[in-house]
Scaffold this active site. Structure first.
Site, PDB file in Angstrom:
ATOM      1  N   ARG A 148      60.385  19.383  45.648  1.00 55.11           N
ATOM      2  CA  ARG A 148      59.960  18.060  44.852  1.00 55.11           C
ATOM      3  C   ARG A 148      61.220  17.608  44.262  1.00 55.11           C
ATOM      4  NH1 ARG A 148      53.743  19.086  43.020  1.00 55.11           N
ATOM      5  NH2 ARG A 148      54.023  16.437  42.165  1.00 55.11           N
ATOM      6  N   TYR A 151      62.229  14.026  44.892  1.00 53.32           N
ATOM      7  CA  TYR A 151      61.606  13.005  43.925  1.00 53.32           C
ATOM      8  C   TYR A 151      61.937  13.403  42.595  1.00 53.32           C
ATOM      9  CZ  TYR A 151      57.919  10.201  43.062  1.00 53.32           C
ATOM     10  OH  TYR A 151      57.455   9.019  42.183  1.00 53.32           O
ATOM     11  N   ARG A 281      47.908  22.457  35.209  1.00 50.11           N
ATOM     12  CA  ARG A 281      46.769  22.446  34.697  1.00 50.11           C
ATOM     13  C   ARG A 281      46.334  20.818  33.908  1.00 50.11           C
ATOM     14  NH1 ARG A 281      42.909  26.090  35.878  1.00 50.11           N
ATOM     15  NH2 ARG A 281      42.009  25.007  34.759  1.00 50.11           N
ATOM     16  N   ARG A 283      47.909  16.837  32.861  1.00 52.13           N
ATOM     17  CA  ARG A 283      49.171  15.996  32.856  1.00 52.13           C
ATOM     18  C   ARG A 283      48.204  14.652  32.024  1.00 52.13           C
ATOM     19  NH1 ARG A 283      50.963  14.462  37.684  1.00 52.13           N
ATOM     20  NH2 ARG A 283      52.365  16.111  38.385  1.00 52.13           N
TER      21      ARG A 283
HETATM   22  P1  NAD Z   1      53.633   2.963  48.094  1.00 55.33           P
HETATM   23  O1  NAD Z   1      54.478   4.869  49.043  1.00 55.33           O
HETATM   24  O2  NAD Z   1      52.617   2.587  48.160  1.00 55.33           O
HETATM   25  O3  NAD Z   1      55.027   2.168  48.632  1.00 55.33           O
HETATM   26  C1  NAD Z   1      56.507   1.968  48.642  1.00 55.33           C
HETATM   27  C2  NAD Z   1      57.115   0.898  48.913  1.00 55.33           C
HETATM   28  O4  NAD Z   1      58.716   1.335  49.279  1.00 55.33           O
HETATM   29  C3  NAD Z   1      56.868   1.107  50.372  1.00 55.33           C
HETATM   30  O5  NAD Z   1      56.058  -0.263  50.595  1.00 55.33           O
HETATM   31  C4  NAD Z   1      57.674   1.744  50.891  1.00 55.33           C
HETATM   32  O6  NAD Z   1      57.536   1.406  52.831  1.00 55.33           O
HETATM   33  C5  NAD Z   1      58.789   1.450  50.655  1.00 55.33           C
HETATM   34  N1  NAD Z   1      60.095   2.402  50.587  1.00 55.33           N
HETATM   35  C6  NAD Z   1      60.302   2.880  50.677  1.00 55.33           C
HETATM   36  N2  NAD Z   1      61.201   3.956  51.502  1.00 55.33           N
HETATM   37  C7  NAD Z   1      62.329   2.449  51.039  1.00 55.33           C
HETATM   38  C8  NAD Z   1      63.522   2.198  51.881  1.00 55.33           C
HETATM   39  N3  NAD Z   1      64.537   3.558  51.843  1.00 55.33           N
HETATM   40  N4  NAD Z   1      63.962   0.610  52.010  1.00 55.33           N
HETATM   41  C9  NAD Z   1      62.871  -0.066  51.093  1.00 55.33           C
HETATM   42  N5  NAD Z   1      61.913   0.239  50.874  1.00 55.33           N
HETATM   43  C10 NAD Z   1      61.184   1.241  51.442  1.00 55.33           C
HETATM   44  O7  NAD Z   1      54.085   3.758  47.173  1.00 55.33           O
HETATM   45  P2  NAD Z   1      53.590   2.692  45.274  1.00 55.33           P
HETATM   46  O8  NAD Z   1      52.847   4.337  44.688  1.00 55.33           O
HETATM   47  O9  NAD Z   1      53.302   1.997  45.737  1.00 55.33           O
HETATM   48  O10 NAD Z   1      55.232   3.662  44.811  1.00 55.33           O
HETATM   49  C11 NAD Z   1      55.872   2.153  43.891  1.00 55.33           C
HETATM   50  C12 NAD Z   1      56.742   3.203  43.234  1.00 55.33           C
HETATM   51  O11 NAD Z   1      56.361   3.690  41.955  1.00 55.33           O
HETATM   52  C13 NAD Z   1      57.909   4.011  43.873  1.00 55.33           C
HETATM   53  O12 NAD Z   1      58.751   3.535  43.534  1.00 55.33           O
HETATM   54  C14 NAD Z   1      56.971   5.209  42.834  1.00 55.33           C
HETATM   55  O13 NAD Z   1      58.059   6.126  43.545  1.00 55.33           O
HETATM   56  C15 NAD Z   1      56.786   5.040  41.600  1.00 55.33           C
HETATM   57  N6  NAD Z   1      55.402   5.365  41.278  1.00 55.33           N
HETATM   58  C16 NAD Z   1      54.244   5.222  41.437  1.00 55.33           C
HETATM   59  C17 NAD Z   1      53.132   5.887  41.224  1.00 55.33           C
HETATM   60  C18 NAD Z   1      51.414   6.242  42.320  1.00 55.33           C
HETATM   61  O14 NAD Z   1      50.745   6.750  41.341  1.00 55.33           O
HETATM   62  N7  NAD Z   1      51.085   5.208  42.332  1.00 55.33           N
HETATM   63  C19 NAD Z   1      53.679   6.987  39.880  1.00 55.33           C
HETATM   64  C20 NAD Z   1      54.778   7.110  39.691  1.00 55.33           C
HETATM   65  C21 NAD Z   1      55.501   6.067  40.358  1.00 55.33           C
HETATM   66  N1  UDP Z   2      42.778  18.042  44.335  1.00 56.63           N
HETATM   67  C1  UDP Z   2      41.667  18.764  44.626  1.00 56.63           C
HETATM   68  N2  UDP Z   2      41.549  18.190  46.070  1.00 56.63           N
HETATM   69  C2  UDP Z   2      41.996  17.567  46.717  1.00 56.63           C
HETATM   70  C3  UDP Z   2      43.333  16.741  46.236  1.00 56.63           C
HETATM   71  C4  UDP Z   2      43.777  17.487  44.861  1.00 56.63           C
HETATM   72  O1  UDP Z   2      41.151  18.949  43.671  1.00 56.63           O
HETATM   73  O2  UDP Z   2      41.874  17.331  47.794  1.00 56.63           O
HETATM   74  C5  UDP Z   2      43.177  18.480  42.699  1.00 56.63           C
HETATM   75  C6  UDP Z   2      44.922  19.011  42.803  1.00 56.63           C
HETATM   76  O3  UDP Z   2      44.962  19.981  42.940  1.00 56.63           O
HETATM   77  C7  UDP Z   2      45.804  18.560  41.355  1.00 56.63           C
HETATM   78  C8  UDP Z   2      44.923  17.450  41.089  1.00 56.63           C
HETATM   79  O4  UDP Z   2      43.906  17.054  42.694  1.00 56.63           O
HETATM   80  O5  UDP Z   2      45.228  19.934  40.334  1.00 56.63           O
HETATM   81  C9  UDP Z   2      45.640  15.873  41.698  1.00 56.63           C
HETATM   82  O6  UDP Z   2      46.378  16.597  42.560  1.00 56.63           O
HETATM   83  P1  UDP Z   2      47.189  14.670  43.067  1.00 56.63           P
HETATM   84  O7  UDP Z   2      47.833  15.669  44.282  1.00 56.63           O
HETATM   85  O8  UDP Z   2      46.510  13.322  43.365  1.00 56.63           O
HETATM   86  O9  UDP Z   2      48.579  14.178  42.276  1.00 56.63           O
HETATM   87  P2  UDP Z   2      49.195  15.173  41.021  1.00 56.63           P
HETATM   88  O10 UDP Z   2      49.092  16.762  41.565  1.00 56.63           O
HETATM   89  O11 UDP Z   2      50.521  14.905  41.682  1.00 56.63           O
HETATM   90  O12 UDP Z   2      48.584  14.799  39.602  1.00 56.63           O
END
Ligand code: NAD
Ligand code: UDP
Ligand code: UDP
Length: 320
Positions: A148, A151, A281, A283
């Protein structure tokens, strides 16, 4: 309504064809601004922004943020980065590059333009946390060499760059640490629990609960999150973040599966599968800082948010 020219801004959104980015752009366009969406369409899709193409205040640029970008804009939101484990682990080196080089290029742009820049950081900077709930002053517990790390460490390094550009070059920064978010336009194959349960229920397949399903998560509905982005960006000078944005309301994965079954009306079972390694467990964000400095907290209840998300997924699935 389009704004008067004096108050209309030109805003760059990187990652704007993704889940969060496309919702952000909708809100900025609705406020009357001009938006340039820069995205390489790695995980994003044109479908998320196709409704904007006829709008003269919207422009799409196929661009990889690992490369420099010269534009003239008033504000930048940097969201470009694959966000779910299946996507960011597909090409981990590219994930780190996107976070780090993307941040550096966008900060270089902000420095040249002397404009405000927002960073979509993540709760993953806390890693596998040893304290609950997480506050912004917790430094985290991240494995720097795990699968991980591309990221988590990429996002941590991006935060470092944001704060160094702020201290060294006076760039006005806004850093949001985003916790799990769900809603329409989330990727149907991102492997996350919300999208898995909904796609399974709509396809008439059993819902896969990992482990006993007693683990908890808290999910923020996308509209609430975007409201937090806008408040943070508009906050007075000096508010840099990092600020946690997420929903502190916790529920178990078993509760989530029951809600999805109820709202979809699917007659399928819940089956248990092994819990993945290092599955936390619990978050949950501590959002005291967002409440105090931005007057922000989530408003949309899980049932309402899930119903909207299910309605969206139905538009993707074959009819049942
Ligand atoms: P997403 O994958 O839908 O969107 C990410 C976008 O970035 C996509 O459109 C992808 O094509 C673009 N992208 C990836 N690499 C690129 C590059 N090198 N150049 C240009 N574009 C690029 O994901 P999202 O859920 O919309 O996430 C958006 C942002 O929010 C991300 O930075 C992510 O890390 C952050 N984030 C999202 C969540 C969530 O729960 N969705 C949680 C924490 C952080
Ligand atoms: N999870 C699950 N079934 C699924 C996918 C995820 O029970 O099909 C569980 C996973 O083990 C975790 C929680 O749901 O405990 C959230 O998982 P997710 O990958 O959505 O997010 P994160 O673990 O990054 O919070
Ligand atoms: N950069 C960019 N657009 C700009 C200005 C800079 O993409 O309008 C890039 C630039 O190519 C560099 C990065 O941002 O890779 C950091 O720029 P900065 O000026 O901070 O550093 P330097 O160019 O001096 O290394």
């Amino acid at each position: 309504m389009p704004r008067l020219y004096e108050s209309r801004k030109r805003i760059l959104v990187t990652g704007g064809a993704g889940f969060l980015g496309s919702h952000l752009i909708d809100r900025l366009i609705a406020q009357g601004h001009e938006v340039i969406c820069a995205d390489n369409l790695f995980t994003g899709t044109k479908r998320n922004i196709e409704h904007l193409h006829a709008n003269p205040r919207f422009e799409f640029l196929r661009h990889d943020v690992c490369n420099p970008l010269k534009l003239e804009v008033d504000e930048i939101y940097n969201l470009a980065c694959p966000a779910s484990p299946v996507h960011y682990q597909y090409n981990p080196v590219l994930t780190t590059k996107t976070s780090v080089m993307g941040a550096m290029n966008m900060l270089g742009l902000a420095k040249r333009l002397r404009c405000r820049i927002f960073q979509a950081s993540t709760s993953e900077v806390y890693g596998d946390p040893e304290v609950h709930p997480q506050r912004e002053d917790y430094w985290g517990h991240v494995n720097p060499i795990g699968t991980r790390a591309c990221y988590d460490e990429g996002k941590r390094c991006a935060e470092t760059l944001f704060f160094d550009y702020h201290r060294q070059h006076g760039v006005e920064i806004r850093v949001a640490r985003i916790f799990n978010t769900y809603g329409p336009r989330m990727h149907p194959r991102d492997g996350r629990v919300v999208s898995n349960f909904i796609t399974q229920a709509l396809a008439g397949e059993d819902l896969t609960v990992y482990g006993d399903g007693a683990q908890t998560r808290s999910f923020c509905y996308v509209d609430d999150l975007i409201d937090g982005f806008l408040r943070l960006m508009e906050a007075p000078s000096g508010v840099t973040g990092p600020v946690n944005l997420g929903n502190p309301h916790e529920f178990t994965m078993m509760e989530l599966s029951s809600q999805v079954l109820k709202l979809t009306g699917a007659s399928v079972k819940v089956i248990h599968q092994p819990l993945p390694a290092d599955d936390p467990r619990q978050r949950r964000p501590d959002i005291s800082l967002a409440r105090e400095t931005l007057g922000w907290e989530p408003k949309v209840e899980l049932a309402e948010g899930l119903a909207n998300t299910i309605a969206y997924f139905r538009t993707l699935s074959p009819p049942h």
